[in-house]
Design a protein around this motif. Structure first.
Motif, short mmCIF file in Angstrom:
data_model
loop_
_atom_site.label_atom_id
_atom_site.label_comp_id
_atom_site.label_asym_id
_atom_site.label_seq_id
_atom_site.Cartn_x
_atom_site.Cartn_y
_atom_site.Cartn_z
N CYS A 1 0.79 -1.24 0.00
CA CYS A 1 0.00 0.00 0.00
C CYS A 1 0.82 1.29 0.00
O CYS A 1 0.25 2.37 0.13
N ALA A 2 2.12 1.22 -0.18
CA ALA A 2 2.93 2.44 -0.20
C ALA A 2 2.49 3.37 -1.34
O ALA A 2 2.51 4.59 -1.18
N ASP A 3 2.09 2.78 -2.45
CA ASP A 3 1.64 3.60 -3.58
C ASP A 3 0.36 4.37 -3.25
O ASP A 3 0.11 5.42 -3.86
N ASP A 4 -0.44 3.89 -2.30
CA ASP A 4 -1.66 4.59 -1.93
C ASP A 4 -1.35 5.99 -1.40
O ASP A 4 -2.02 6.96 -1.76
N LEU A 5 -0.33 6.10 -0.56
CA LEU A 5 0.04 7.40 -0.03
C LEU A 5 0.64 8.28 -1.13
O LEU A 5 0.29 9.45 -1.25
N SER B 1 10.96 -1.10 2.99
CA SER B 1 11.73 -0.29 2.04
C SER B 1 10.85 0.34 0.97
O SER B 1 11.18 1.41 0.45
N THR B 2 9.72 -0.26 0.65
CA THR B 2 8.82 0.34 -0.32
C THR B 2 8.18 1.59 0.26
O THR B 2 7.97 2.58 -0.44
N GLY B 3 7.88 1.56 1.55
CA GLY B 3 7.37 2.76 2.22
C GLY B 3 8.41 3.87 2.20
O GLY B 3 8.09 5.04 1.94
N LEU C 1 10.56 9.04 -0.21
CA LEU C 1 11.55 9.75 -1.01
C LEU C 1 10.91 10.37 -2.25
O LEU C 1 11.23 11.51 -2.63
N MET C 2 9.99 9.66 -2.88
CA MET C 2 9.28 10.20 -4.04
C MET C 2 8.39 11.38 -3.62
O MET C 2 8.33 12.40 -4.31
N LEU D 1 10.08 3.76 12.18
CA LEU D 1 10.35 4.66 11.06
C LEU D 1 11.65 5.43 11.30
O LEU D 1 12.48 5.55 10.39
N ASN D 2 11.84 5.95 12.50
CA ASN D 2 13.08 6.67 12.80
C ASN D 2 14.30 5.78 12.58
O ASN D 2 15.31 6.21 12.03
#
Length: 146
Positions: A32-36, A65-67, A72-73, A94-95
């Motif tokens: 779901c990283a692409d959703d954001l 890593s996809t998140g 980065l994008m 995350l940190n």
């Protein structure tokens, strides 16, 4: 074989005149990283007057890593649109990822329209660094016996 997220990502939006806040709930991973990223693309396209985008990670349960790649994008997109990106309420997972990959300062600094950079409060950085420095207790080599 594909594994489903145990806690699928949900996005909650809070919209103001020149600011959008997106709260992430769940796993920010491959599925779901692409959703954001897609949500940010839509916001930047639809909201010409936006000056600040706040991503709140307080309810994040996991990141991969996809998140990180999506973040980065998103940084690239917001910089191009001259929108200040704020990545806040970051959990330890995350940190740690940001510190280990060397992207912490890049993603947590806030860029202004003039290209100058201001950093988020360093207390969070110090806490994250301290957590990374803590020794991991060794497991006893004795086997459990009764």
């Amino acid at each position: 074989m594909t594994f489903a997220s145990r806690n699928p990502l949900r996005l909650t939006y809070v919209d103001a005149l020149d600011t959008v806040r997106i709260e992430l709930h769940g796993d920010f991973d491959y599925e779901c990283a692409d959703d954001l990223r897609d949500a940010v693309v839509r916001i930047l396209a639809d909201r010409a007057g936006i000056t600040d985008l706040h991503l709140h990670f307080g309810n994040l349960t996991a990141v991969d890593s996809t998140g990180l790649s999506a973040l980065l994008m998103i940084r690239r997109l917001t910089d191009t649109a001259e929108v200040r990106l704020h990545i806040v309420d970051r959990p330890l997972c995350l940190n740690r990822m940001l510190e280990l990959t060397g992207t912490f300062d890049h993603l947590t600094s806030v860029r202004t329209g003039t290209g100058t950079t201001t950093h988020t409060p360093r207390e969070e950085t110090a806490a994250a660094a301290a957590a990374l420095q803590e020794p991991i207790p060794a497991r006893s080599s004795n086997s459990d016996s009764t």
